[in-house]
Structure formats: structure tokens, C-alpha cells
Write a protein that holds these residues in place. Structure first.
Motif, short mmCIF file in Angstrom:
data_model
loop_
_atom_site.label_atom_id
_atom_site.label_comp_id
_atom_site.label_asym_id
_atom_site.label_seq_id
_atom_site.Cartn_x
_atom_site.Cartn_y
_atom_site.Cartn_z
N GLY A 343 0.81 -1.23 0.00
CA GLY A 343 0.00 0.00 0.00
C GLY A 343 0.83 1.27 0.00
N GLN A 344 2.15 1.14 -0.27
CA GLN A 344 3.01 2.33 -0.28
C GLN A 344 3.11 2.87 -1.71
N LEU A 345 3.20 4.21 -1.79
CA LEU A 345 3.24 4.88 -3.09
C LEU A 345 4.59 4.63 -3.74
N VAL A 346 4.52 4.09 -4.96
CA VAL A 346 5.74 3.80 -5.70
C VAL A 346 6.06 4.94 -6.66
N ASP A 347 5.06 5.37 -7.37
CA ASP A 347 5.28 6.43 -8.37
C ASP A 347 3.95 7.15 -8.58
N ALA A 348 4.03 8.38 -9.10
CA ALA A 348 2.81 9.17 -9.35
C ALA A 348 3.12 10.25 -10.39
N SER A 349 2.07 10.64 -11.11
CA SER A 349 2.21 11.71 -12.10
C SER A 349 2.18 13.08 -11.41
N GLU A 350 2.66 14.03 -12.15
CA GLU A 350 2.67 15.40 -11.59
C GLU A 350 1.26 15.88 -11.31
N ALA A 351 0.29 15.40 -12.14
CA ALA A 351 -1.09 15.80 -11.90
C ALA A 351 -1.57 15.34 -10.54
N PHE A 352 -1.12 14.14 -10.10
CA PHE A 352 -1.51 13.63 -8.78
C PHE A 352 -0.98 14.53 -7.68
N TYR A 353 0.28 14.87 -7.80
CA TYR A 353 0.86 15.76 -6.79
C TYR A 353 0.17 17.13 -6.79
N GLN A 354 -0.07 17.62 -7.97
CA GLN A 354 -0.76 18.93 -8.05
C GLN A 354 -2.15 18.85 -7.43
N MET A 355 -2.84 17.74 -7.66
CA MET A 355 -4.17 17.57 -7.10
C MET A 355 -4.14 17.67 -5.58
N LEU A 356 -3.10 17.12 -4.95
CA LEU A 356 -2.99 17.10 -3.49
C LEU A 356 -2.19 18.26 -2.93
N GLY A 357 -1.55 19.05 -3.79
CA GLY A 357 -0.81 20.20 -3.31
C GLY A 357 0.61 19.90 -2.88
N TYR A 358 1.11 18.74 -3.26
CA TYR A 358 2.47 18.37 -2.88
C TYR A 358 3.39 18.55 -4.08
N THR A 359 4.67 18.60 -3.76
CA THR A 359 5.67 18.64 -4.82
C THR A 359 5.97 17.21 -5.28
N PRO A 360 6.37 17.04 -6.55
CA PRO A 360 6.65 15.69 -7.05
C PRO A 360 7.67 14.97 -6.15
N GLY A 361 7.33 13.69 -5.80
CA GLY A 361 8.22 12.86 -4.97
C GLY A 361 8.02 13.02 -3.50
#
Length: 998
Positions: A343-361
Motif C-alpha cells: 500500500g506504499q506509493l511507488v510512483d505518481a504523475s505530476e497531476a496527482f501531486y498537483q491535485m494534493l498540493g504536494y511537490t513531485p516525490g
């Protein structure tokens, strides 16, 4: 460069160009409007200057005519009593010049052959023969020629002059000769020298041959010399066209200065006047504004160019960032994220980070519990295990928590994948906040559909599909009755096919239409409705539905009508008020001008209406105004032609009175007389009956009248005021001279106050003599020594002072100055017997403390009361006669004498006259002037003298100018005189010099 950036660059360029074109257009329109206003202002100014020159020169000509009339009258009187020209004193015949005429004019008198008999300046002209002069021949052949004025001529001395001439006759009416007054051109130059024309302005007087009579400012060149012939081409064209007045622009002037000019032909003389203002003067400020506008336009160009350049750079930077994001996001717009089997995050698109307000990684290695806001950790673990164990795509809704703390709705799609034997959960999250909002909007729209506004939905063929309850309530139809039918069942029949065609054209063109419309309810009632129609189209642009919303605006319309009635109609008489009438007047003026017909305005003012209000109360006054409105409406063909301007003032508009001014005036006069007859009928005001009257002023407009929109009303009000003030007739037409008189009156009114402050008044004294020619006293006559206009006649300023109340301080000053002079004479035994007569106005006499004021002045100055004589006119005795008699008796007890002036011209009651403590009656000069040849005047003078003898008071005749008049008065028993035969009104220094000579 990518195609999108080229489009942005083109759009920025077009926007900058459009903004600058708009700015240039705005500045150009503003400057052009300012230029038009300035030109119109200059045209008005030069027209007024030309009119002022016209009045000044015409006034001078009339004064010359008056002098020639006096000379003519004296000559004919001398011939009538048997005196010949050789035995009559030359000074008596030629010395009739007064004021400036005595200094400027050269007056000659010829016999019937044209030989000069007398002249004012020298004896050498005696033998000049005028027999071949055109004006002499005209006078000899035409007894009715009146005064003739020549063009500019050279006299025998080489001086340029205008010749004014009149004929005089023998007692039997035959031609006896002419009187001639030669006025030098230099005098007319003085008339225009005071005009304010600016640095490059000009004022000209030319005769009808375009010979220069006068020019201001002078021009040191041949075209600027008196007698030179010239004029611009534009002026020549106007003169040849026969125009009496006009405005023209001249650029080929003698001094090379472009000007806007106005000219007027004079009716009193064969000359025309020109007034012009220099173009460099009146356009100086406008040209300065042009320069400022150019600078402003350049600054605006720099600002817009700089702004466009900055925007272009920002767009380029944004485009680069966007392309980089597209590459990094692998063309994914949803929030893609991959979880491992723990259940740990392996990878995500920049859109995902933008959606949550976090920086990539930033969320790498984190569990969904860290961003899921809807499930607890246990629930989230259970859900994850369920999704990981399944092999199908699963979609569910949840809520994500933003880094800043707020939660938002998302839709998550997951699928289990294996990479290199490792199970992973591939998820895609989509923010569905807007969709949720849209769903909510749909629910709200469904609820709104059942709101208080009527709603109607049709298909593309206008078949009704649905309506709400508000529609049913407004129209009276049920849903079953309208579904399947078309909206035209609501049509009222008040609108034609063109109306509906325009409405559907607007809907097809712009997709919507909104406006007011008259529709019909099920019960047949027609009512006003606010209707909005919108077109619904599919993705291919095809119309699928029409949606209409409608509101019943009957109440609003009623309220608007009530507000309109309050705004545009008089609440008492229900007639249009001033505001609505002015709009209709403007329309009528435009219509009359287009049709070249005449219309008329009649301003009706009720006489003594305030007295009715004060006596009977405002209720009676309101009833009378209502009846007046009804009677006015009955007189005119259209109800809307009558309006109430305010108070007791009404106005009647008569349109389309024909193309001839005389016919229009006749029709207006007939209507005015009809209105006067109607308003003169008795009024029933409750239990009382009242008879009233009115005054009417009439002004024509339209056709040849080029006047402003408010001018007809102003002229009609001036005419009405003239009718009320003169009292000669209750109906008066507008006379253009009334405006000049009002303007002069205003100037005098303002000047009087300053004259009192600056002590510009002085007293002149006219001798009063006995049979032996000895001076027994004087009448004190006030004069106004104006710093610019010189001595102003009392006839011009005394009536104004009477109206504005300044007669009280002015009269007090006259009384005090006269008493100071009496005090000085009292110390001189040779002059202590002299009396001074002081004129007292009705307003002075009506003052409660008048007696105290007179006694205070006598005590303060030390003047003997027995030598002060107060002159009253018969008009001053009309009101408060008992109070006036008491005041006269009080002053009489202290020695003050009283004289009744202008006796015989008023309406004095003999019953009151015998009670007045008078010391003297003055025979009016109107009877004295004709006493030697008019039997009626002689009989009236005789009656006044006998009446004075019976009352045991003295009598004095004023206006005595000839020995014949004095002899006729002496024969009838009058022994005291006053008039030009014994001396004109003169300053105190001249008067005391006259005392020494006698």
C-alpha cells in the motif's frame, strides 16, 4: 515558433492596434466636438457684437433724428407765429444740438431754394447752395420722406461725413427748406472703440458702397483709412445676396488675419456693420489641446506597446512550461498513482501531486491513509486488500485531503497489475468537484424550475413539452391544456407579424431574446409580460429546444405609469408639467422647422391670484386653478397642448399655423382673445363667486426663426410680463427689443448698487423763475455719472431703482444733499430766500418713519424747513391716502412745503385734493408744450390755474421753452415758470454762476 504562439502574437498586435485606433478616434472626436463648440460660441459672440454695434449706431442716428425734429419743430413754430428766418435768432434755430451732437454735428438750415441761411459753426456756410443735392431734391418733391441719411461723403472741408436731413414746411404745408446735420465719420469710430475684440479682432462700419466709415482697431494702411473701398469676397457675396445679417469666414483680409465675422445691415442708416474675432485668438486653447492630445496619444502608444511586449514574454515562458509539463506528465491529465503490495506509493504523475498540493516525490513511500479523508486506516486497509486481490477494474468515489487541509471529491479507478512478478495497484484519480457541483446545480435548477417565474420548454418545432406551476398561475392554463400545443395560443393580437419576425430573427442570430410583450390569459385578459427566450443547441449546433421564462409585470407597469404621472403631470390640474411640456416644445420646434411652418406659444398668467389666495385661502385658489385648466382645454383642439408651468402660470402650444407669419400671428391672437373671454367668466369657488382676469404673452417660432429650444418659452414669458407691466392690453406679442430692454435693465440694476457704494450720483439744479425772470428756487434732479457711459438720464435708472428698492437710499441721499445746499444758502443773505424742490417717490412716502427721516435730515444739516419743497406725483397718492395726508400735515407743521407734480396727467380725486396741505400745483409740460396753438391744452392750463387760485395755492408751469409759451401762461394768470427757456438742469457751480448773472 508553434502555431499557438503565432496566434497569441497576432492577437496582441491586433489588440494594441485596436486600442491605439480607439484612443486616436476618441481624441479626434473629442477635439472635433470641442472645435465645433468653440466655432458655435464664436459665431454667437460675433453675432452679439454685430447686434451691439447695430444698436449703438442706430441709437446715434435716432438721437440725430430727434435733434433734427426739434429744429424742424422750432422752425415751423417760428414760421407759424409770423417770424421769418432772418428775424429769428440763429442760435435758437441751430442750437438744438444736445450732448455729443452739440459737439460732433454741423447743423445747417436752408431756405426753399437750397441756400444755407444759418449754420451752427460759422457764417461762411450761409451762402452755400444745397439746391442740387439729392436729399434736397427728394425732400422738396416728397413731403413724407422723413429723415434721409446719405452714404459717406466729403464736405467742403474735405472731412468724411454722413449727412442727416429733414424737411420743414411753411404754415400752409408748402416746402420751406431742409435742416441738415453732418456727422463726421470719426464719431462712429468712437462708438465701436470700446468693444472687446481680442488681439486680432476687428469692428467695421461701411456704407452700402463698401466705403469704410470706421474701423477698430485702426489699421495704418490704405485699406484701413476712412473712405477706402474694400471688403472680403465672402462679405461681398453676402451683400449681393440681399441678406440683412449673416456670418462668414474671411481669410483674405486687409491685414492678413483670418477671422470669423458677423455683419448686419442697419435700417436707420445706409450702412452695415461687421464684427470679427481672429482665428488665432479663439483657437489658441483648442490648438494647445491638440498638442496635448498628440503627446497623450504617443504616451498611450508607448504604454500599449510595452504592455504587449511584456505579455508576449509571459506567454512564451508559459508555453515552454506547459510543453515541459506535458512531457513529464506523459500526456496524463488525471492523478495517476501506483501502490505496491504493502500500500506504499511507488510512483505518481505530476497531476496527482498537483491535485494534493504536494511537490513531485514528496509522498513517495506513503500510504493512502495519508491523503484519503473519507476512510479510516482500518477501512482503507480492508479496501486496499480487496482491490489488490481482485482482477477487475474497480471504480469508487472518495474524498482526498489536500496538503492545505481541505478535502475534495474524487473518483478513483483501480486495476491490479503485475510487473516482473510483483503485484501493483495502478490507480487513476479524477477530481469530480465540478461534476458534483453540476449535479447540485441540476437539483437546484429542477427546484428553480418550479419557482415564482413562469417557465416553458418547447422542442425545436415549438411544441410545448413542459411548463411549471408559475406558468399555469400566470396564464390560467393547466399543464394538460398547453402540453403539445404551441405558445401562439397566448398571443394578444396587439403585436403585428413584423414584431414576431424581428423577435425570432434575434433568437436565431444571437440565441436569445428578451423584452416586454402583451399576452393573453385563458380568461381573455390582456396583460404586460416580461419574456425571455433562449435557444438550446446540441454539440453540432442544431437547435433542440427553446426555453422561455415569463413574468407578469402588470403591477410594475401600473407603478411606472403612476411614477410617470407624478414626474410629468401636475398633481392638481392633471395637465402636463414644465418638464413634459419642454420635451413636447422641442418636438414641435423640430416639426415646424422641417415643415417650414409657424407655431405659437401662449403663456397665460392669472392676475391678482395671490390676492385670491390670501383672501379666500389656498383651497379656493386650487379650485380656481382646476377650473382654469378645464377652460383652457376647452379652447384648444388637443388636450396635450395645454400645460401648467407652475403657480398660476399656464402655457398653450399651437402647432402648424401655416407658412405665413401674419396668418399665424392672427390665429394666435384669436386663440388668445378666446382664452381671455373664457377666463373672464365667473368662477364658482365653494359658496362664493369670483371674477378674474389674465395676461397673455405670445411668441411665434418655426419657419424663419432660428432660435434655441428654450427661446420660444422665454420670449412668450417676456411678452406676458410686458402685458402685465404696461396694463395697456391683456394680450401682448413678443417684441425683439424686449430682450435688449431686459438686458439693459439688468445692467442698470447691477450698476445702481455699485453707483451708490462709489458715490457716482450728483445733483443738477433747474432754475424756477417769476415774471421778472428772477430765480426764486430750483428743482433738484439726480444724475448718474457713470465712469464709462457718462451721464445717464434718470428716465433709464429711476424706474429700475423703484422696482429693486434702491429708490429709498437714493432718495434719502438726494434729500440730504439738497438740504446741505439749503443750509449753505441760508448763511448767504442774497440766496437765503431760494427754495429747493425735491422729488419724493411713492415708496419713500409709504415708509412708516418717513416724517422722522425728513426731520432728522433737516436737523442734522441745519437747513431751513420753510425752504424745502417736497414734490409728489399723483400716482404716489393712489394708495394709503389717509396715512399720506397725516404725514404731510406733520411735516407741514414744521414748515416743509409740498408741490403736486405733473398735475392734470393722473387720476387725482378732487375730494382728496382739497384735503392735501399743498403749497403749489405744477402744470405738466404736455399742456405747456402745445398751449400757444392747441385750444384744449390752453383750456386745461387755464382750469389748473383757476383751481389753484380757488385753493389759494401757487401754480408753476414746467417745460416752458419759448417766449410764446410764457406769454400764453402769463395771460392766463400763471407767474412762476421752469423750463429750458430759463435754464437747463445744471451743476451747482453753473447754477450759482447763473444767480450772479441775474
Amino acid at each position: 515558433m508553434p502555431h499557438s504562439l503565432k496566434s497569441v502574437a497576432l492577437m496582441l498586435l491586433i489588440t494594441a492596434v485596436i486600442m491605439n485606433l480607439f484612443m486616436v478616434t476618441l481624441l479626434a472626436v473629442t477635439l472635433n466636438s470641442a472645435y465645433d463648440r468653440k466655432i458655435e460660441e464664436v459665431r454667437t459672440t460675433v453675432t452679439n457684437l454685430a447686434l451691439l454695434m447695430d444698436q449703438s449706431v442706430t441709437g446715434a442716428a435716432r438721437e440725430v433724428d430727434l435733434v433734427l425734429r426739434k429744429v424742424q419743430s422750432r422752425l415751423e413754430t417760428a414760421l407759424r407765429v409770423g417770424e421769418s428766418l432772418e428775424t429769428s435768432p440763429a442760435s435758437e434755430l441751430t442750437g438744438a444740438g444736445e450732448g455729443w451732437i452739440a459737439d460732433a454735428a454741423d447743423i445747417h438750415i436752408t431756405d426753399a431754394t437750397g441756400l444755407v441761411q444759418f449754420e451752427q459753426q460759422a457764417d461762411e456756410g450761409r451762402w452755400v447752395d444745397y439746391g442740387d443735392r439729392d436729399y434736397f431734391l427728394t425732400h422738396r418733391t416728397n413731403p413724407d420722406a422723413g429723415m434721409l441719411v446719405s452714404g459717406l461723403l466729403r464736405n467742403h472741408s474735405g472731412e468724411w461725413v454722413h449727412v442727416f436731413s429733414r424737411r420743414y414746411n411753411d404754415p400752409d404745408g408748402r416746402f420751406a427748406g431742409v435742416t441738415v446735420a453732418a456727422i463726421p465719420a470719426q464719431h462712429f469710430a468712437g462708438l465701436i472703440s470700446g468693444l472687446n475684440l481680442g488681439p486680432n479682432g476687428i469692428a467695421l462700419i461701411r456704407d452700402l458702397n463698401k466705403t469704410l466709415v470706421a474701423r477698430h482697431p485702426p489699421l495704418d494702411a490704405a485699406p484701413g483709412r476712412i473712405g477706402s473701398v474694400g471688403g472680403s469676397q465672402e462679405l461681398t457675396a453676402l451683400l449681393e445676396s440681399g441678406e440683412q445679417a449673416g456670418i462668414f469666414y474671411s481669410h483674405g483680409t486687409a491685414d492678413g488675419v483670418p477671422r470669423t465675422d458677423a455683419f448686419r445691415r442697419l435700417s436707420a442708416m445706409p450702412v452695415f456693420v461687421v464684427a470679427g474675432l481672429g482665428e488665432d485668438d479663439y483657437l489658441a486653447i483648442w490648438r494647445h489641446d491638440v498638442n496635448r492630445a498628440i503627446v497623450l496619444g504617443l504616451l498611450f502608444l508607448l504604454v500599449t506597446a510595452g504592455g504587449a511586449l511584456l505579455l508576449w514574454r509571459q506567454f512564451k515562458a508559459s508555453d515552454k512550461a506547459h510543453r515541459r509539463s506535458q512531457m513529464l506528465l506523459q500526456h496524463a491529465s488525471d492523478g495517476i498513482h501506483i501502490l505496491d503490495e504493502h500500500g506504499q506509493l511507488v510512483d505518481a504523475s505530476e497531476a496527482f501531486y498537483q491535485m494534493l498540493g504536494y511537490t513531485p516525490g514528496e509522498l513517495s513511500g506513503r500510504h493512502p491513509c495519508d491523503w484519503d479523508a473519507q476512510h479510516s486506516p482500518e477501512e482503507m486497509t480492508q479496501l486496499f486488500n480487496s482491490l489488490l486481490s481482485g482482477g477487475q477494474i474497480s471504480t469508487f468515489e472518495t474524498r482526498f485531503r489536500h496538503k492545505l487541509g481541505h478535502a475534495f471529491a474524487v473518483e478513483v479507478s483501480t486495476v491490479r497489475v503485475e510487473i516482473e512478478g510483483r503485484p501493483l495497484l495502478f490507480s487513476s484519480a479524477r477530481d469530480i468537484t465540478e461534476r458534483k457541483k453540476a449535479d447540485e446545480d441540476l437539483r437546484i435548477a429542477a427546484q428553480a424550475f418550479e419557482s415564482q417565474v413562469g417557465m416553458l420548454i418547447t422542442d425545436a418545432d415549438l411544441n410545448i413539452l413542459r411548463c411549471n406551476q408559475a406558468f399555469c398561475r400566470i396564464t390560467g392554463y393547466s399543464a394538460k391544456e398547453v402540453i403539445g400545443r404551441q405558445p401562439n395560443l397566448l398571443q394578444s393580437g396587439r403585436h403585428d407579424q413584423r414584431f414576431y419576425a424581428d423577435m425570432w430573427q434575434a433568437i436565431n442570430r444571437s440565441g436569445a431574446w428578451q423584452g416586454e410583450i402583451w399576452n393573453k390569459r385563458k380568461n381573455g385578459e390582456i396583460y404586460p409580460q416580461l419574456l425571455s427566450i433562449g435557444k438550446v443547441s446540441n454539440e453540432h449546433g442544431q437547435t433542440t429546444h427553446y426555453v422561455a421564462s415569463l413574468s407578469d409585470i402588470s403591477a410594475r407597469k401600473a407603478s411606472e405609469e403612476q411614477m410617470r404621472t407624478l414626474a410629468f403631470y401636475d398633481s392638481l390640474t392633471k395637465l402636463p408639467n414644465r418638464r413634459l411640456f419642454l420635451d413636447r416644445l422641442e418636438e414641435a420646434r423640430g416639426t415646424a422647422k422641417r415643415r417650414e411652418t409657424y407655431s405659437a406659444l401662449l403663456v397665460v398668467d392669472l392676475n391678482d391670484f395671490k390676492i385670491l389666495n390670501d383672501a379666500e385661502g389656498y383651497t379656493a385658489g386650487d379650485r380656481m386653478l382646476e377650473q382654469v385648466a378645464t377652460r383652457l382645454i376647452s379652447c384648444v383642439p388637443h388636450t396635450e397642448s395645454v400645460a401648467r408651468l407652475g403657480g398660476d402660470e399656464f402655457v398653450v402650444l399651437l402647432e402648424d399655423l401655416g407658412k405665413h407669419e401674419i396668418d399665424a400671428a392672427h390665429q394666435a391672437e384669436q386663440m388668445g382673445n378666446r382664452i381671455l373671454q373664457e377666463l373672464a367668466r365667473p368662477y364658482v369657488l365653494g359658496e362664493t363667486e369670483y371674477r378674474g382676469s389674465a395676461s397673455i404673452g405670445i411668441a411665434l417660432f418655426g419657419a424663419s426663426y432660428s432660435i434655441l429650444s428654450m427661446e420660444p418659452l422665454k420670449r412668450a414669458e417676456l411678452a406676458m410680463s410686458q402685458a402685465k407691466s404696461t396694463g395697456n392690453s391683456p394680450l401682448c406679442f413678443f417684441d425683439p427689443q424686449m430682450q435688449a430692454q431686459v438686458r439693459e435693465r439688468s445692467e442698470i440694476d447691477a450698476g445702481l448698487r455699485m453707483a451708490l457704494e462709489k458715490q457716482q450720483f450728483l445733483l443738477h439744479y433747474q432754475p424756477q423763475v417769476d415774471d421778472t425772470g428772477q430765480i426764486i428756487g430750483a428743482e433738484a434732479l439726480v444724475r448718474w455719472k457713470h465712469p464709462e457711459q457718462g451721464l445717464i438720464s434718470p428716465a433709464r435708472f429711476i424706474p429700475v431703482a423703484e422696482d429693486n428698492g434702491l429708490i429709498l437710499p437714493l432718495g434719502h441721499w438726494v434729500l440730504e444733499t439738497a438740504c446741505q445746499q439749503l443750509a449753505l444758502w441760508a448763511d448767504n443773505p442774497a440766496r437765503a430766500h431760494l427754495t429747493i424742490a425735491v422729488n419724493i417717490s411713492a415708496k419713500q412716502l409709504s415708509q412708516a418713519h418717513f416724517v422722522d427721516q425728513v426731520m432728522e435730515v433737516l436737523q442734522r444739516t441745519g437747513a431751513p424747513a420753510q425752504r424745502l419743497k417736497l414734490e409728489l406725483t399723483e400716482s404716489a397718492l393712489v394708495h394709503e391716502i389717509e396715512s399720506i395726508i397725516d404725514k404731510m400735515n406733520s411735516l407741514k407743521m414744521h414748515g416743509v412745503g409740498f408741490s403736486l407734480d405733473d398735475f392734470g396727467t393722473g387720476y387725482s380725486s378732487l375730494a382728496y385734493l382739497k384735503r392735501l396741505p399743498l403749497d403749489q400745483l405744477k402744470i405738466d409740460q404736455s399742456f405747456v408744450r402745445d398751449i400757444s396753438f392747441d385750444a384744449n391744452s390752453a383750456d386745461i392750463a387755464q382750469t389748473i390755474i383757476l383751481l389753484a387760485e380757488r385753493m389759494k395755492i401757487s401754480v408753476l408751469a414746467e417745460g416752458v421753452e419759448t417766449q410764446l409759451q410764457q406769454s400764453a401762461l402769463r395771460e392766463r394768470g400763471c407767474h412762476h415758470y421752469q423750463g429750458y427757456l430759463f435754464g437747463r438742469p445744471m451743476p451747482i457751480e453753473e447754477f450759482e454762476g447763473e444767480l450772479l448773472r441775474r
